[in-house]
Every structure is written in C-alpha cells, then in structure tokens.
Design a protein around this motif. Structure first.
Motif, PDB file in Angstrom:
ATOM      1  N   SER C 207       0.809  -1.215   0.000  1.00  0.00           N
ATOM      2  CA  SER C 207       0.000   0.000   0.000  1.00  0.00           C
ATOM      3  C   SER C 207       0.847   1.271   0.000  1.00  0.00           C
ATOM      4  O   SER C 207       0.343   2.358  -0.201  1.00  0.00           O
ATOM      5  CB  SER C 207      -0.934   0.004   1.213  1.00  0.00           C
ATOM      6  OG  SER C 207      -0.185  -0.015   2.398  1.00  0.00           O
ATOM      7  N   PHE C 208       2.153   1.137   0.254  1.00  0.00           N
ATOM      8  CA  PHE C 208       3.048   2.290   0.160  1.00  0.00           C
ATOM      9  C   PHE C 208       3.587   2.443  -1.264  1.00  0.00           C
ATOM     10  O   PHE C 208       4.403   3.302  -1.528  1.00  0.00           O
ATOM     11  CB  PHE C 208       4.226   2.129   1.127  1.00  0.00           C
ATOM     12  CG  PHE C 208       3.813   2.036   2.559  1.00  0.00           C
ATOM     13  CD1 PHE C 208       3.362   3.149   3.239  1.00  0.00           C
ATOM     14  CD2 PHE C 208       3.864   0.819   3.235  1.00  0.00           C
ATOM     15  CE1 PHE C 208       2.984   3.065   4.566  1.00  0.00           C
ATOM     16  CE2 PHE C 208       3.482   0.731   4.561  1.00  0.00           C
ATOM     17  CZ  PHE C 208       3.042   1.854   5.232  1.00  0.00           C
ATOM     18  N   ASN C 209       3.142   1.527  -2.150  1.00  0.00           N
ATOM     19  CA  ASN C 209       3.610   1.504  -3.524  1.00  0.00           C
ATOM     20  C   ASN C 209       5.093   1.126  -3.615  1.00  0.00           C
ATOM     21  O   ASN C 209       5.791   1.485  -4.554  1.00  0.00           O
ATOM     22  CB  ASN C 209       3.358   2.853  -4.203  1.00  0.00           C
ATOM     23  CG  ASN C 209       2.843   2.683  -5.617  1.00  0.00           C
ATOM     24  OD1 ASN C 209       2.429   1.583  -6.017  1.00  0.00           O
ATOM     25  ND2 ASN C 209       2.890   3.744  -6.392  1.00  0.00           N
ATOM     26  N   THR C 210       5.542   0.384  -2.606  1.00  0.00           N
ATOM     27  CA  THR C 210       6.912  -0.143  -2.610  1.00  0.00           C
ATOM     28  C   THR C 210       6.858  -1.647  -2.338  1.00  0.00           C
ATOM     29  O   THR C 210       5.821  -2.192  -1.975  1.00  0.00           O
ATOM     30  CB  THR C 210       7.779   0.520  -1.524  1.00  0.00           C
ATOM     31  OG1 THR C 210       7.216   0.215  -0.240  1.00  0.00           O
ATOM     32  CG2 THR C 210       7.874   2.016  -1.706  1.00  0.00           C
ATOM     33  N   LEU C 211       8.008  -2.286  -2.501  1.00  0.00           N
ATOM     34  CA  LEU C 211       8.085  -3.723  -2.291  1.00  0.00           C
ATOM     35  C   LEU C 211       7.983  -4.069  -0.800  1.00  0.00           C
ATOM     36  O   LEU C 211       8.643  -3.447   0.032  1.00  0.00           O
ATOM     37  CB  LEU C 211       9.422  -4.238  -2.833  1.00  0.00           C
ATOM     38  CG  LEU C 211       9.563  -5.757  -2.921  1.00  0.00           C
ATOM     39  CD1 LEU C 211       8.698  -6.308  -4.055  1.00  0.00           C
ATOM     40  CD2 LEU C 211      11.014  -6.147  -3.129  1.00  0.00           C
ATOM     41  N   GLU C 212       7.152  -5.070  -0.488  1.00  0.00           N
ATOM     42  CA  GLU C 212       7.057  -5.592   0.874  1.00  0.00           C
ATOM     43  C   GLU C 212       7.326  -7.090   0.840  1.00  0.00           C
ATOM     44  O   GLU C 212       6.934  -7.771  -0.095  1.00  0.00           O
ATOM     45  CB  GLU C 212       5.648  -5.380   1.457  1.00  0.00           C
ATOM     46  CG  GLU C 212       5.237  -3.934   1.526  1.00  0.00           C
ATOM     47  CD  GLU C 212       3.869  -3.716   2.172  1.00  0.00           C
ATOM     48  OE1 GLU C 212       3.336  -4.676   2.788  1.00  0.00           O
ATOM     49  OE2 GLU C 212       3.356  -2.612   2.063  1.00  0.00           O
ATOM     50  N   LEU C 213       7.957  -7.571   1.899  1.00  0.00           N
ATOM     51  CA  LEU C 213       8.179  -9.009   2.051  1.00  0.00           C
ATOM     52  C   LEU C 213       7.293  -9.511   3.172  1.00  0.00           C
ATOM     53  O   LEU C 213       7.245  -8.926   4.256  1.00  0.00           O
ATOM     54  CB  LEU C 213       9.650  -9.281   2.376  1.00  0.00           C
ATOM     55  CG  LEU C 213      10.631  -8.756   1.309  1.00  0.00           C
ATOM     56  CD1 LEU C 213      12.073  -8.979   1.765  1.00  0.00           C
ATOM     57  CD2 LEU C 213      10.394  -9.425  -0.032  1.00  0.00           C
ATOM     58  N   SER C 214       6.563 -10.604   2.909  1.00  0.00           N
ATOM     59  CA  SER C 214       5.567 -11.102   3.858  1.00  0.00           C
ATOM     60  C   SER C 214       5.635 -12.616   3.946  1.00  0.00           C
ATOM     61  O   SER C 214       6.139 -13.283   3.053  1.00  0.00           O
ATOM     62  CB  SER C 214       4.150 -10.734   3.392  1.00  0.00           C
ATOM     63  OG  SER C 214       4.024  -9.353   3.192  1.00  0.00           O
ATOM     64  N   LEU C 215       5.105 -13.142   5.036  1.00  0.00           N
ATOM     65  CA  LEU C 215       4.730 -14.549   5.118  1.00  0.00           C
ATOM     66  C   LEU C 215       3.213 -14.546   5.149  1.00  0.00           C
ATOM     67  O   LEU C 215       2.618 -13.862   5.985  1.00  0.00           O
ATOM     68  CB  LEU C 215       5.216 -15.177   6.425  1.00  0.00           C
ATOM     69  CG  LEU C 215       6.626 -15.732   6.534  1.00  0.00           C
ATOM     70  CD1 LEU C 215       6.753 -16.521   7.822  1.00  0.00           C
ATOM     71  CD2 LEU C 215       6.988 -16.607   5.348  1.00  0.00           C
ATOM     72  N   ARG C 216       2.560 -15.348   4.316  1.00  0.00           N
ATOM     73  CA  ARG C 216       1.093 -15.289   4.295  1.00  0.00           C
ATOM     74  C   ARG C 216       0.509 -15.706   5.644  1.00  0.00           C
ATOM     75  O   ARG C 216       0.762 -16.802   6.131  1.00  0.00           O
ATOM     76  CB  ARG C 216       0.531 -16.183   3.183  1.00  0.00           C
ATOM     77  CG  ARG C 216      -0.979 -16.034   3.115  1.00  0.00           C
ATOM     78  CD  ARG C 216      -1.623 -16.770   1.988  1.00  0.00           C
ATOM     79  NE  ARG C 216      -3.053 -16.818   2.255  1.00  0.00           N
ATOM     80  CZ  ARG C 216      -3.896 -17.690   1.748  1.00  0.00           C
ATOM     81  NH1 ARG C 216      -3.450 -18.591   0.893  1.00  0.00           N
ATOM     82  NH2 ARG C 216      -5.165 -17.669   2.076  1.00  0.00           N
ATOM     83  N   GLU C 217      -0.266 -14.808   6.232  1.00  0.00           N
ATOM     84  CA  GLU C 217      -0.914 -15.011   7.532  1.00  0.00           C
ATOM     85  C   GLU C 217       0.082 -15.373   8.638  1.00  0.00           C
ATOM     86  O   GLU C 217      -0.244 -16.087   9.586  1.00  0.00           O
ATOM     87  CB  GLU C 217      -2.056 -16.035   7.425  1.00  0.00           C
ATOM     88  CG  GLU C 217      -3.108 -15.558   6.425  1.00  0.00           C
ATOM     89  CD  GLU C 217      -4.406 -16.340   6.434  1.00  0.00           C
ATOM     90  OE1 GLU C 217      -4.721 -16.955   7.461  1.00  0.00           O
ATOM     91  OE2 GLU C 217      -5.114 -16.309   5.401  1.00  0.00           O
ATOM     92  N   ASP C 218       1.295 -14.873   8.494  1.00  0.00           N
ATOM     93  CA  ASP C 218       2.301 -15.072   9.531  1.00  0.00           C
ATOM     94  C   ASP C 218       3.235 -13.861   9.533  1.00  0.00           C
ATOM     95  O   ASP C 218       3.015 -12.914   8.794  1.00  0.00           O
ATOM     96  CB  ASP C 218       3.063 -16.376   9.253  1.00  0.00           C
ATOM     97  CG  ASP C 218       3.711 -16.943  10.519  1.00  0.00           C
ATOM     98  OD1 ASP C 218       3.875 -16.194  11.502  1.00  0.00           O
ATOM     99  OD2 ASP C 218       4.046 -18.136  10.505  1.00  0.00           O
TER     100      ASP C 218
END
Lengths: 236, 236, 236
Positions: C207-218
């Motif tokens: 949503s910041f229009n930048t790359l984010e790294l995530s674990l799905r639902e974690d």
C-alpha cells in the motif's frame, strides 16, 4: 466506553493514554497528575485503573477548582485533585449503569465511569449523591534523602525505555549534585541527551519535572532490567 | 484511513480498537459483537480484519435495523448484523477507490472500506449495488457441553492477560457449577476478583457476558501459556 | 499534547500513528510521506520523531502548496514537503512554550510543536520568524540496482510483521522480474497474498507503492529476524 459516552453526550472525547501498566494505580496517578493541568478548565477526566473492580471500593467524582475527576476511590485522582483544590466529592449511584444497558463486575469503565462522566457533562446530577467518609489518599512524591543517597520510586517506564522517577527537580537542586551512582555505574546529570555519547547512560530532569534515567537513543530499562518500585541512587 | 474519510465527510471518526490479533477474524467478530450495541443508532462500523485482502472475497455493506457495517465478506460483521436484524446487503463498487487516489492489493481498509463508509454517511449510494448471493456466516457461540466438561473457545486475550471465552452466562447458569478444572487446576467461579487471593486463578462472567479465566492482578494467559482456539473445562 | 492544543484551538486533532519505532526518523519520514496526501488541504501535520530534542536542531514549520508541516529540522517532513512543493520555511520562536506553561528539554512535542501547530491554525503568526539557512534533507528512495541484485532498505515493519522496503514499483517494473532471492530463499513476486500457500513467503507491491516481504498469515520479520536497515535481494 466511547459508545456509551456518545449515547449520552456529543461532547468531544480524548484518549489521554492507554499505556498504563496493568493494575498500576500509582503510575496512573502519576501520569494523570503530570497531564491534567494542560487541559482546558471544565475538562472531565475519566480515570480508571481499577484492580478492585467489582469489590467494595466506591465509585466517586471529585469536583475541583477547574476540573472533574471520575474514578474509583483508590487514590488515582487524589494527588491531582488536592493540587487543583478539592471542592466536593460525590458518590456515583448505580443508576448510571442503565445507560450502558449492562452491569458487569469486571468492566466498570464501560458500565459506571463512562456514563457518569457523560452525565456530568449533561448536568444530570440526580445520578450522584454526597460521598460520606474520606477518599483514599496517595502520596506521589515520597522520595527521601538518606545519608549519601536518595531513595525514590520508578513510577513510569515510557515506550523509549526511560525510567521516570518521582524524585523532583527541587530535591535534586537542593544538593549540588553532578550525577548518580546506580549499581556501580556513574550516571552524569545532564541538560540534554546530546551531552553524552550514543548508548551511554544519563540522568535528566524530564518532562514530568522529575529525574529520569536514560540510555541515549537506547532503552535504559531493558538494558538495566529496571522495573517499577523502589530505586536507590548515590550522590556524586 | 482517517485522512481518506476526512476528505469525504466531516462526521466524527472513533477508533473502536486496534488490538485485534493479526488476521483473527473470529476475534474481530467477537469484539464487534460485544461493542456495537453501545453506539448510537446510525453509526457506521468500518470493520476490517481481512486475511483475504486482494483476493476474491467481496467487499460489502450490511444495513441493519440500526446500523451500517462496512466490511470484507468473511463473516466479521455477520453475528452483529443478524442480531440487530439485516435489512439489506450491498456490494461496494470499485469506483470508491477513486477517493483514496490509490488502489493497492494489500490495504483495502484505506482504498475501499474507509471511502465506502464515508460515502454512505454522505448518502452517495451510486457507489453501491445489490449484493447477489449469500454472505459468509460465522457462529460466535459454538461452545458445547459434553459429558462432564464444556468445550469452548478462547476468542480474545486482553491486555491484562485475561482469557475471554465464548462460553455464555446462560450455558454456565444452566448447571449449578461452582468452578472448573483446567489442566489439573481447580478454578473457582466467583463474582468478583477480590474473592480470591492475589496471584490465584479465578473464573468470572466478564464484561462480554461470557466466561473469562484470570489470575488476580496477574496475567493468566502468559502464566498458563494459553492461546486462541479450543479450550476444555471440567465442571466442578 | 492534545491538552495543550485544546487550550489554543477547537479544531479537530487526529492521531496519525503512534507506532513509529523509537528515534527512527527515517521510518517517520516514510510513513508521513505515504499518508500526508490522503488528508484534506490545509491539514497541519505535527510530526515529531526527535532524537536531538533539547539540542541544537531547529524547530521549524514548512508551508507547502497544500499543507503545513511542524517538526524538528531533522529531515522528517522534508520528502513530503518537497513533493507537495515548498513555499516557505519558518522557525518556531521559543515564545510558543508559554502555552504549555512548561519548557522541558525532553518533550518538545508538548512544549514546542503542539502549541506551534495550534497557533498556526489560529493564525497567530507572531510566534514564527523566517528560517535562515537550509533545512536538513533526507532521501527516502535511495534503493539502487547493482549487477544482479537490488540494495534497498527496510523502512517499516508493520504490526503484521511485513517488512516494507523503499524499493519502488517503478524500480521493480523496469526489470521483468518474477521474484527475489533472499538469504537462499526464493520469494515469488505476486499480485495478492492468496497467490501463495499459508505460511509461505511472498513479495508484493504494498500500500506504500513499494516492495514488501511477507509470510502469508504469519510474521515475516520475526521469522527471518529482519530489522531496519539495508536489505539485499537477488533478481529472479
């Protein structure tokens, strides 16, 4: 609580803080005392830190020269009220709980104190009666000098990890002190954070007008494993 | 989200809670259900716990007898809406995202739900259409008695560490129970915290009108390492 | 701070965020930059992340095309102000502290910035003077491509544990990249969380229009022990 208030009055609601540590009445009293005077006259403070919820402690309102304090009778608003000048003390009738439509034994913030505050704003004083007896007292500033050291209390640990004490500016200035000894560490008394290097400890008169212990740009309380309660400092 | 709302409407915005645990739709549904009725009629609840953000789940509005619920179609507002009485269900058109000026696949709170709520307040219903199909249902109160025990869920852990269950007052009162067995510990059912000594466990009907497990002036969930999900209690 | 503001002006006060990590000016600048444009023209942003409090850094106000930014001169509002178009920069006079009735060396949010913001709203510009010199600059988007990898920064870790970087959508789209290598793990670049299984890592334009790294639902940041600062990603 805000929903209950909104059903009774349209007046503005401001969150003062949600960061008081669970059940810590002393910390709540300290933060309220340090903040109340910045609010406009007429402000109604709904101040609920309430380990005795559901028990015998009374639910009261203290009217002072400039403010209203709505709170359990456990001392939380007492230091602020005394300082501003107590005019009268009222007991909240249980009839206020009709406005939340509920009456739990665990959440009087919602069922007693929120409606009481809103009803005061609307002038509906039939829900209050005279409080008989003495309110619970609480002494915020009980730090004392003993020989070469001062014994005070850590009354608040902020989100930066600063350990805020109840040792006052006046108590510090009475002695020509340049710093403190704490668990074998010398901690200089400084005017601003930049007076020490990053990561170094410092003592400073903070925004509560009391002594705070900090690590510059780091977390003092975590680093020294400091908790609430008594703290002893040697003079330097 | 508040900035987006402010650009569309001047109406007041209240934060209900920011303390729902990540992705826990059930907890969000429970807290909303326990709070919505304390708000004035006409309140618009923007309720966003949204693990399916960016995926196929619809973005909907449920109009009930007294309120509006703006939410992803994952059940979060369903129990509240059913209780208050569903009148109609609308789908939010993607045109609402023009009001945030952005359309991310990760933050529909800002890009879809916040503008939708504000547009409803302003009566701009051209951004909504009829929702076809059935909304996702969610049953909050699925605790059940089995032989000598009750199987419920821990649905919320509050900042004091109380483990709030979905076992209702009615389910408790149907049996003449004086306490519970939990992992080999006897936990008395009491009326108020002060009925046990400090540091001792207790069970109480809390402010959600359901059973809560607590340690007096301490943190039950941390002490017993309790997490969300099923919990089994024996009757005493 | 809110009490001080309320004594000067009746205008609405909105909390933008309280979740900036202590002393992290870069994170504060990033979050302000990502949020300011969603607010109505005329909004006054009181933006205080202030490790130099009590020291030499100036207290300033930047007037831009649409907004006011009230802040310490440490770069926190600079990227937002440049983007919106700087019209003039003022220095806050110490006379504003009369409105808090206090002047601490540790809490200029209360004693300087809150009253300054409220005074601007009331048009009481006698408490401001021209700022001489250059404001401190700060470059939010300094990520760069080097050979087969991109070197950026983790600028924010949200409450879900997503690691938000300053690598922009434009930088990603310039290359036909399908994912990233991070510490030996392949992380696919996806459109929505549901494109990977629960518990699996993913990269997404957030949503910041930048790359984010995530674990799905974690929680990505906890799982990979990620902190603020430089991050290197290989292209796939």
């Amino acid at each position: 609580m805000k929903g209950v208030i909104r059903k009774i009055t349209q007046d503005e609601v401001i969150d003062l803080t949600h960061s008081i540590h669970p059940q810590n009445v002393f910390e709540g009293a300290f933060l309220l005392h340090s903040a109340y005077r910045y609010f406009p006259a007429g402000t109604i403070f709904i101040s609920v830190v309430d380990p005795g919820v559901g028990g015998d402690r009374a639910a009261i309102v203290i009217k002072t020269e400039n403010y209203w304090f709505v709170c359990p009778d456990n001392g939380i608003a007492f230091p602020s009220a005394v300082e501003d000048g107590i005019r009268k003390i009222l007991r909240i009738k249980e009839s206020v709980s009709q406005f939340s439509g509920a009456f739990s034994s665990t959440f009087h913030g919602r069922d007693i104190f929120a409606p009481a505050g809103a009803l005061i704003r609307e002038g509906r004083m039939e829900h209050f009666e005279r409080f008989k007896g003495e309110p619970v007292k609480l002494d915020l500033f009980d730090a004392r000098v003993e020989g070469g050291r001062i014994v005070g209390r850590v009354v608040h640990i902020d989100r930066f990890g600063n350990a805020v004490t109840n040792i006052t500016r006046n108590q510090i200035e009475e002695y020509s002190v340049t710093g403190f000894m704490y668990r074998g560490h010398e901690i200089p008394l400084v005017e601003k954070y930049e007076d020490v290097e990053r990561g170094k400890p410092l003592a400073i008169i903070g925004s509560f007008n009391t002594l705070e212990l900090s690590l510059r740009e780091d977390n003092f309380s975590r680093h020294f494993n400091v908790d609430f309660g008594n703290i002893e400092l040697g003079w330097i």
